[in-house]
Write an enzyme that holds these catalytic residues in place. Structure first.
Site, PDB file in Angstrom:
ATOM      1  N   CYS A 148      49.563  40.268  25.428  1.00 26.64           N
ATOM      2  CA  CYS A 148      48.542  38.857  26.460  1.00 26.64           C
ATOM      3  C   CYS A 148      48.140  37.328  26.074  1.00 26.64           C
ATOM      4  O   CYS A 148      48.091  36.530  26.768  1.00 26.64           O
ATOM      5  CB  CYS A 148      47.328  40.079  26.381  1.00 26.64           C
ATOM      6  N   GLY A 152      44.244  43.663  37.682  1.00 26.52           N
ATOM      7  CA  GLY A 152      42.874  43.218  37.531  1.00 26.52           C
ATOM      8  C   GLY A 152      41.813  42.998  39.176  1.00 26.52           C
ATOM      9  O   GLY A 152      41.747  43.023  39.080  1.00 26.52           O
ATOM     10  N   GLY A 179      44.937  45.064  30.608  1.00 28.10           N
ATOM     11  CA  GLY A 179      46.004  45.014  31.469  1.00 28.10           C
ATOM     12  C   GLY A 179      46.524  43.767  32.715  1.00 28.10           C
ATOM     13  O   GLY A 179      45.778  43.062  32.725  1.00 28.10           O
ATOM     14  N   SER A 180      47.002  43.792  33.347  1.00 32.99           N
ATOM     15  CA  SER A 180      47.323  42.688  34.934  1.00 32.99           C
ATOM     16  C   SER A 180      46.905  41.820  35.459  1.00 32.99           C
ATOM     17  O   SER A 180      45.718  42.452  35.475  1.00 32.99           O
ATOM     18  CB  SER A 180      49.203  43.393  35.010  1.00 32.99           C
ATOM     19  N   THR A 181      47.145  40.552  35.425  1.00 32.55           N
ATOM     20  CA  THR A 181      45.814  40.233  36.708  1.00 32.55           C
ATOM     21  C   THR A 181      46.256  40.743  37.831  1.00 32.55           C
ATOM     22  O   THR A 181      44.832  41.175  37.737  1.00 32.55           O
ATOM     23  CB  THR A 181      46.453  38.345  36.500  1.00 32.55           C
ATOM     24  N   GLU A 182      47.091  41.080  38.454  1.00 33.74           N
ATOM     25  CA  GLU A 182      47.385  41.845  39.646  1.00 33.74           C
ATOM     26  C   GLU A 182      46.801  42.971  39.707  1.00 33.74           C
ATOM     27  O   GLU A 182      45.774  43.388  40.516  1.00 33.74           O
ATOM     28  CB  GLU A 182      48.780  42.091  39.759  1.00 33.74           C
ATOM     29  N   GLU A 229      39.913  41.832  31.168  1.00 32.44           N
ATOM     30  CA  GLU A 229      40.638  41.478  29.774  1.00 32.44           C
ATOM     31  C   GLU A 229      42.322  41.461  30.511  1.00 32.44           C
ATOM     32  O   GLU A 229      43.093  42.234  30.209  1.00 32.44           O
ATOM     33  CB  GLU A 229      40.727  42.096  28.753  1.00 32.44           C
TER      34      GLU A 229
HETATM   35  P1  NAD Z   1      49.008  47.416  34.182  1.00 32.01           P
HETATM   36  O1  NAD Z   1      47.992  46.452  34.863  1.00 32.01           O
HETATM   37  O2  NAD Z   1      50.571  47.634  34.448  1.00 32.01           O
HETATM   38  O3  NAD Z   1      48.936  48.716  33.444  1.00 32.01           O
HETATM   39  C1  NAD Z   1      47.042  48.291  32.726  1.00 32.01           C
HETATM   40  C2  NAD Z   1      46.447  50.102  32.898  1.00 32.01           C
HETATM   41  O4  NAD Z   1      46.455  50.372  33.983  1.00 32.01           O
HETATM   42  C3  NAD Z   1      47.580  51.535  32.911  1.00 32.01           C
HETATM   43  O5  NAD Z   1      46.394  51.793  32.361  1.00 32.01           O
HETATM   44  C4  NAD Z   1      47.780  51.983  34.221  1.00 32.01           C
HETATM   45  O6  NAD Z   1      47.601  52.909  33.965  1.00 32.01           O
HETATM   46  C5  NAD Z   1      46.546  51.204  35.044  1.00 32.01           C
HETATM   47  N1  NAD Z   1      46.671  50.916  36.557  1.00 32.01           N
HETATM   48  C6  NAD Z   1      47.776  51.300  37.042  1.00 32.01           C
HETATM   49  N2  NAD Z   1      47.309  50.573  38.179  1.00 32.01           N
HETATM   50  C7  NAD Z   1      46.421  50.832  38.526  1.00 32.01           C
HETATM   51  C8  NAD Z   1      44.949  50.594  39.563  1.00 32.01           C
HETATM   52  N3  NAD Z   1      45.703  50.559  41.049  1.00 32.01           N
HETATM   53  N4  NAD Z   1      44.233  51.416  39.664  1.00 32.01           N
HETATM   54  C9  NAD Z   1      43.841  50.918  37.639  1.00 32.01           C
HETATM   55  N5  NAD Z   1      44.279  51.253  37.083  1.00 32.01           N
HETATM   56  C10 NAD Z   1      45.500  51.515  37.082  1.00 32.01           C
HETATM   57  O7  NAD Z   1      49.853  46.342  32.421  1.00 32.01           O
HETATM   58  P2  NAD Z   1      50.120  47.385  31.837  1.00 32.01           P
HETATM   59  O8  NAD Z   1      51.325  46.440  31.569  1.00 32.01           O
HETATM   60  O9  NAD Z   1      49.826  47.623  31.200  1.00 32.01           O
HETATM   61  O10 NAD Z   1      49.995  45.487  30.777  1.00 32.01           O
HETATM   62  C11 NAD Z   1      50.090  44.443  30.236  1.00 32.01           C
HETATM   63  C12 NAD Z   1      49.507  43.818  30.878  1.00 32.01           C
HETATM   64  O11 NAD Z   1      48.403  43.390  29.840  1.00 32.01           O
HETATM   65  C13 NAD Z   1      50.048  42.559  31.100  1.00 32.01           C
HETATM   66  O12 NAD Z   1      49.105  41.980  32.083  1.00 32.01           O
HETATM   67  C14 NAD Z   1      48.928  41.868  29.614  1.00 32.01           C
HETATM   68  O13 NAD Z   1      48.617  40.387  29.835  1.00 32.01           O
HETATM   69  C15 NAD Z   1      47.547  42.645  29.637  1.00 32.01           C
HETATM   70  N6  NAD Z   1      47.057  42.417  28.485  1.00 32.01           N
HETATM   71  C16 NAD Z   1      45.855  41.583  28.415  1.00 32.01           C
HETATM   72  C17 NAD Z   1      45.268  41.780  26.948  1.00 32.01           C
HETATM   73  C18 NAD Z   1      43.839  41.154  27.296  1.00 32.01           C
HETATM   74  O14 NAD Z   1      42.716  41.494  25.765  1.00 32.01           O
HETATM   75  N7  NAD Z   1      42.823  40.068  27.882  1.00 32.01           N
HETATM   76  C19 NAD Z   1      44.880  42.787  26.322  1.00 32.01           C
HETATM   77  C20 NAD Z   1      46.447  43.400  26.122  1.00 32.01           C
HETATM   78  C21 NAD Z   1      47.648  43.623  27.659  1.00 32.01           C
END
Ligand code: NAD
Length: 788
Positions: free
Chosen positions: A299, A248, A243-246, A265
């Site tokens: 991503c 993460g 998901g997002s770096t934030e 990731e």
């Molecule tokens: P996001 O970080 O907002 O959410 C990802 C997941 O985390 C969702 O299931 C969400 O419900 C959950 N989540 C949100 N807040 C949380 C918390 N505090 N604790 C635990 N879980 C929480 O990301 P997004 O908007 O769904 O996806 C886009 C991001 O994902 C982009 O930054 C993209 O680059 C990244 N991404 C990375 C890869 C990789 O392999 N490196 C692949 C796909 C997407």
């Protein structure tokens, strides 16, 4: 004119819609309302939210927002299933994975249609890319299940894994998480993203049909709060997050000190470099794929075009022309290039970012085209006239927006490419293979594509450098992230140190000239910035010397020196080996003196420790040119060269015990793999390390490769953890301080190893190999076109 004649005249595409009905029927079969899939059963729906079709705004189904109780029930089910699942033979687990792969293939079209309805991605992509890759992932890992014990002897699964995924590749991200976890013998709780849960729920049905034992896979839907309940649950042994770096970073902070395994990731802002000798038409087609695949919500999207100045104008003109032929529209139309973004918030976010970028001077080009009247559609955009500091250049947009800049020389291309906090992927276009292969290792990214882009395969690891996260998915290294050494469970708490009360206050009491060791920074001895020193006592409490009391400034100087020595990473492995052998030789030459120093500090016979330290230097000298990569053969006409690269500058805080070996056992693997180090020796017995300066100086170690700062371990560890110039940090110390180190490391997401108050007997030969070598390295996969 009849219709066919008209089409011949206009050469326009006719509509070619894929029927949604089978997917809608499947939703109907669940009354369009879903609970979770826990312990092999559907739970009653709880508080729900709507999962919408972003192309039309229509609600597709109601999804349950998982509570902490739901997560707890899933953890209990996964925990109960673990003993049986992990005890199955690899062949048995492999058969389940194979059955899942086959079932996905048999229902491939249903999955593809459901994915496009829920996510908005063109059916061409879900049908031809996402779902085939999902099946490939399960096939590949069926094989790993069977060969696990051969490939990873003495390793065991983590146990229960909590897996959290984003919405851009809903089923593919699920496959990247679940296939290796199950192959390794773990059980899982997976949370899909709130916008796109439907294919994960269909996958639950596939698990049922494959006869997967109940509780092995649990799907809990929900929003961020459900994710937090997973990351915070004490019954979960490993978190795998995409998901997002934030988010993460928030997860890194939430799991600090818990001992949970963690792989991240995260986001990216990947450069797409086009040299003047590139095949321009191919590079433009590649670029369409790099940035407009999945509406740019990728991503590893090649979102930063870096084009050589000499061809910039021609390239941009051709690119604009190509953009005008892109078709934006109904995701279920088979001849659409760009579908809908995932949700209205994402559309708004992208528009807001474009506005902010324009305010900073960016020029935004969008081709003249009609968008569907409703739905989350955006035109493809090209941004020019930007400086490296423009928001659109530095931030991940996650939309159909390409930002273009130019460069003059290959060196400048590398500088611009690396001028980002991210490090996920990069693309290089050049007909000169020497140039491309010269640039690839210079780019700080986990994946580099040469004359191609967005290639993925289950056999090839995928993952980031820097703030794009750590850990890999796919390949052997991806599987390794779901396993741990079997002996780790037997570690005992480190025994409390027996410290005798300090006796002598005067250094002359021990009959020698006053001795105060300096620090060692950038190849020179350096006085502590504080102007203070700290006493070193013998095992009986007598004062035996003093060392500098290092502070923040000393660490800063040491990190600066280490960064200036990063050339160590490209020093030939043979030369690094040679230097480690020299260190061993010179230490051995003075073994009696070092043994006496250990005895003076600890009261223990130092001869054995010195001998072991020499042996350890030999061991890692031997590894320097042997711990290397692989060449993968993905199905595409390419090879993927898996290069083992160093992490960068590694901070090392040695344990209090074993004053010499405790430091040598940690710095040797880091140095062997090409990482300059900033070493904080045992704060109780630092003299064995301050005595090393002459050994280092007579062993040809380049200046800045080994830097030594003495002082209070915990204070210095905190400074190292907070320093963005440190890429990795290894800390041996208490559980509390380990948690602090992990928490303080989030700003640049440095990779940490901490001992968490446990006793790692570094004299043990298990630390002579893989264990620290794997922590000292990261794998970069370079994809190169190859063969017919
Ligand atoms: P996001 O970080 O907002 O959410 C990802 C997941 O985390 C969702 O299931 C969400 O419900 C959950 N989540 C949100 N807040 C949380 C918390 N505090 N604790 C635990 N879980 C929480 O990301 P997004 O908007 O769904 O996806 C886009 C991001 O994902 C982009 O930054 C993209 O680059 C990244 N991404 C990375 C890869 C990789 O392999 N490196 C692949 C796909 C997407």
């Amino acid at each position: 004119m009849n219709k066919i004649a008209q089409i011949f005249e206009s050469l326009d595409y006719g509509p070619a819609p894929e029927g949604p009905q089978p997917a809608l029927d499947w939703l109907d079969s669940h009354g369009k309302t879903f609970g979770h899939y826990i312990d092999g059963q559907w739970t009653k729906p709880g508080k729900t939210f709507s999962s919408d079709n972003p192309a039309t705004g229509a609600s597709l189904a109601q999804i349950t927002d998982g509570t902490a109780e739901d997560v707890d029930a899933a953890v209990k089910a996964a925990r109960a299933a673990f003993p049986l699942w992990s005890a199955l033979s690899g062949y048995e687990r492999g058969k389940y994975l194979y059955a899942i792969a086959r079932l996905i293939q048999k229902h491939a079209r249903l999955f593809a249609v459901l994915e496009s309805l829920d996510n908005g991605k063109p059916i061409r992509e879900s049908r031809d890319v996402d779902i085939p890759l999902v099946a490939r992932h399960f096939y590949h890992h069926a094989g790993w299940a069977q060969h696990l014990s051969r490939a990873f002897p003495d390793h065991v699964p983590y146990g229960v894994c909590g897996q959290i995924i984003p919405w851009n590749f809903p089923l593919l991200m699920l496959a990247w998480k679940i296939a290796p976890a199950l192959a390794a013998g773990n059980t899982v709780i997976l949370k899909p993203a709130e916008f796109t849960s439907l294919t994960a729920l269909l996958f639950a049905e596939i698990c049922d049909r494959a006869g997967l034992p109940k509780g092995v896979v649990n799907i809990v839907t929900g929003e961020g709060g459900t994710g937090q309940a997973i990351t915070g649950h004490p019954g979960i042994d490993k978190i795998a997050f995409t998901g997002s770096t934030e988010v993460g970073k928030a997860i890194r902070a939430a799991t600090a000190g818990t001992g949970k395994g963690l792989s991240l990731e995260l986001g990216g802002k990947s450069p797409y470099i086009v040299f003047e000798d590139a095949d321009i038409d191919s590079a433009i087609e590649g670029l369409v794929d790099a940035i407009w695949f999945n509406q740019g919500q990728v991503c590893c999207a090649g979102s930063r075009l870096l084009v050589q100045e000499s061809i910039e104008e021609r390239f941009i003109t051709k690119l604009k022309l190509r953009m005008s032929t892109l078709r934006v529209g109904d995701p279920l139309d088979k001849s659409v290039d760009i579908g809908a973004l995932v949700a209205q918030v994402q559309v708004t976010r992208v528009k807001d970012m474009l506005k902010a970028g324009a305010k900073e001077g960016a020029v935004i080009y969008e081709p003249d085209m009609d968008l569907p009247a409703k739905g989350c559609f955006l035109k493809p955009a090209l941004v020019t006239n930007v400086s490296p500091a423009n928001t659109l250049v530095t931030e991940e947009i996650f939309g159909p927006v390409l930002v273009a800049m130019s460069f003059r020389t290959p060196e400048e291309a590398v500088q611009l490419a690396n001028n980002t906090k991210y490090g996920l992927a990069a693309t290089i276009w050049s007909e000169n293979i020497n140039l491309a292969l010269d640039i690839a290792p210079k780019i700080k990214a986990g994946v580099v594509w040469i004359n191609g882009t967005n290639q993925f395969d289950a056999a090839v690891g995928f993952g980031g450098y820097k703030e794009s996260g750590y850990g890999r998915e796919g390949g052997k290294e991806g599987l390794a992230a779901y396993l741990k050494p079997a002996w780790e469970k037997d570690l005992k708490p480190a025994p409390a140190a027996k410290i005798a009360p300090a006796k002598a206050a005067n250094p002359l009491d021990n009959g020698h000239v006053d001795q105060t060791a300096k620090m060692y920074i950038g190849g020179k001895q350096a006085r502590p910035d504080s102007g203070y020193s700290r006493p070193v006592h013998s095992a009986t409490g007598a004062l035996i010397g003093e060392v500098g009391d290092g502070n923040r400034k000393d660490i800063r100087n040491a990190v600066e020196a280490a960064r200036a020595a990063l050339g160590w990473s490209t020093t030939a492995a043979h030369s690094r080996a040679q230097i480690l052998y020299f260190l061993a030789e010179n230490l051995d030459y003075r073994r009696e003196e070092f043994a006496a120093r250990i005895k003076a500090q600890t009261g223990e016979d130092g001869a054995a420790e010195v001998a072991l330290s020499v042996e350890r230097l030999f061991a890692f000298a031997g590894w320097a040119d042997k711990y290397d990569g692989a060449v993968h053969n993905p199905p595409q006409r390419t090879v993927a060269i898996a290069m083992v690269e160093p992490i960068g500058v590694i901070g090392i805080v040695a344990p209090p015990s074993r004053p010499l070996l405790g430091s040598i056992a940690l710095i040797a693997p880091a140095l062997a793999m090409g990482n300059p180090v900033v070493l904080v020796p045992s704060d109780r017995s630092p003299l064995s390390v301050t005595d090393l300066y002459q050994v280092i100086e007579t062993s040809d170690v380049p200046h800045g490769v080994i830097n030594i700062v003495t002082g209070d371990s915990i204070t210095l560890a905190k400074t190292l953890a907070e320093h963005d110039g440190v890429d990795g940090l290894w800390f041996a110390g208490s559980a509390e301080a380990s948690a602090m180190v992990e928490r303080a490391s989030i700003s640049n997401l440095k990779q940490t190893w901490t001992s968490r108050g446990l006793y790692y007997d570094l004299a043990d030969r298990r630390f002579e190999g893989d264990y620290f070598l794997s922590k000292a390295t990261q794998v970069k996969n370079v994809w190169v076109p190859y063969g017919a």
